[in-house]
Each structure stands twice: as C-alpha cells, then as structure tokens.
Design a protein around this motif. Sequence first.
Motif, mmCIF file in Angstrom:
data_model
loop_
_atom_site.group_PDB
_atom_site.id
_atom_site.type_symbol
_atom_site.label_atom_id
_atom_site.label_comp_id
_atom_site.label_asym_id
_atom_site.label_seq_id
_atom_site.Cartn_x
_atom_site.Cartn_y
_atom_site.Cartn_z
ATOM 1 N N UNK A 62 -1.981 39.276 94.325
ATOM 2 C CA UNK A 62 -1.078 39.980 93.419
ATOM 3 C C UNK A 62 0.112 40.581 94.172
ATOM 4 N N UNK A 63 -0.158 41.242 95.288
ATOM 5 C CA UNK A 63 0.916 41.839 96.088
ATOM 6 C C UNK A 63 1.840 40.744 96.632
ATOM 7 N N UNK A 64 1.257 39.639 97.091
ATOM 8 C CA UNK A 64 2.060 38.533 97.609
ATOM 9 C C UNK A 64 2.969 37.950 96.537
ATOM 10 N N UNK A 65 2.432 37.724 95.346
ATOM 11 C CA UNK A 65 3.238 37.169 94.255
ATOM 12 C C UNK A 65 4.324 38.149 93.817
ATOM 13 N N UNK A 66 3.994 39.429 93.746
ATOM 14 C CA UNK A 66 4.992 40.429 93.360
ATOM 15 C C UNK A 66 6.101 40.527 94.407
ATOM 16 N N UNK A 67 5.737 40.464 95.672
ATOM 17 C CA UNK A 67 6.730 40.505 96.743
ATOM 18 C C UNK A 67 7.646 39.288 96.681
ATOM 19 N N UNK A 68 7.043 38.121 96.479
ATOM 20 C CA UNK A 68 7.831 36.895 96.402
ATOM 21 C C UNK A 68 8.742 36.892 95.174
ATOM 22 N N UNK A 69 8.225 37.368 94.041
ATOM 23 C CA UNK A 69 9.041 37.436 92.823
ATOM 24 C C UNK A 69 10.214 38.399 93.003
ATOM 25 N N UNK A 70 9.963 39.522 93.658
ATOM 26 C CA UNK A 70 11.037 40.478 93.936
ATOM 27 C C UNK A 70 12.092 39.850 94.849
ATOM 28 N N UNK A 71 11.647 39.115 95.850
ATOM 29 C CA UNK A 71 12.585 38.429 96.746
ATOM 30 C C UNK A 71 13.423 37.407 96.011
ATOM 31 N N UNK A 72 12.818 36.686 95.073
ATOM 32 C CA UNK A 72 13.578 35.715 94.284
ATOM 33 C C UNK A 72 14.617 36.426 93.423
ATOM 34 N N UNK A 73 14.225 37.538 92.804
ATOM 35 C CA UNK A 73 15.179 38.285 91.970
ATOM 36 C C UNK A 73 16.354 38.811 92.797
ATOM 37 N N UNK A 74 16.085 39.336 93.961
ATOM 38 C CA UNK A 74 17.149 39.840 94.819
ATOM 39 C C UNK A 74 18.031 38.684 95.299
ATOM 40 N N UNK A 75 17.412 37.542 95.592
ATOM 41 C CA UNK A 75 18.172 36.365 96.006
ATOM 42 C C UNK A 75 19.140 35.922 94.911
ATOM 43 N N UNK A 76 18.697 35.941 93.661
ATOM 44 C CA UNK A 76 19.553 35.532 92.550
ATOM 45 C C UNK A 76 20.718 36.497 92.396
ATOM 46 N N UNK A 77 20.474 37.791 92.546
ATOM 47 C CA UNK A 77 21.549 38.765 92.338
ATOM 48 C C UNK A 77 22.521 38.827 93.512
ATOM 49 N N UNK A 78 22.034 38.627 94.738
ATOM 50 C CA UNK A 78 22.909 38.730 95.914
ATOM 51 C C UNK A 78 23.465 37.384 96.368
ATOM 52 N N UNK A 79 22.962 36.290 95.830
ATOM 53 C CA UNK A 79 23.380 34.946 96.225
ATOM 54 C C UNK A 79 23.179 34.714 97.717
ATOM 55 N N UNK A 80 22.025 35.138 98.207
ATOM 56 C CA UNK A 80 21.670 34.954 99.607
ATOM 57 C C UNK A 80 20.193 34.569 99.676
#
Length: 109
Positions: A62-80
């Motif tokens: 659960x923690x791994x999936x939440x961390x990865x999902x958060x990273x994807x969201x930040x990647x989409x917003x920052x374009x990095x």
Amino acid sequence: MFANVSVMPALSDKSMKNVARAAFAGAVAAALMASAYAGADTTFSAATRMLTTWLGGSLGILISLATFATGIMITVTKHSLMPVAVAAAAALAIQVAPAVFTTMITATL
C-alpha cells in the motif's frame, strides 16, 4: 644534502590535552563495544517482527503504491520524470529493505 628536511613541530599543551581526551574517549568506546552485539538483544524482537511483517506484507505494498502514485501525479504537474524515479526507488526500498536489514543484522561470519 639534507638541508630541506622538515622537522615536525612540537605539540602545544592544548593539543596534548585534546589528544589525551581523544585517547580516553577511544578507550571508553573500545571497552563498551565488547558488550554491544546487534543480533544478541531480544528486547524489541516483537516490535521488529511486527514492522517487518507489515512492510513485507500488504501495508508495504500500500505504501509503495501510494508513493508511486504520488510520484506520477507530481511528474504530470511538473513535467519532469525525476519525481516518478524517486518514487519508484522509494517503493522498491520499502519492499526490499526489511529483508536486507534482517539479513545484515543476523549474518554470521
């Protein structure tokens, strides 16, 4: 022929006191090290077992999936791609770390 030979300067009283303090601290540390064994203490074995089970089980996933999902969201917003790479590394570390630490501490030579 030996004119360029340098001689080490004498230590001042302050330096000698610092050396003596460091030697004393080293001797105390060496004496206390004899009783410090990482794998011999069982005081927190129940808590260690519980956390290892949690991180290796569904909570770790659960923690791994939440961390990865958060990273994807930040990647989409920052374009990095850096946030998703860091999140993937953190997710991998959460899954692998309990087994690695347990192996390191209980290893025998």
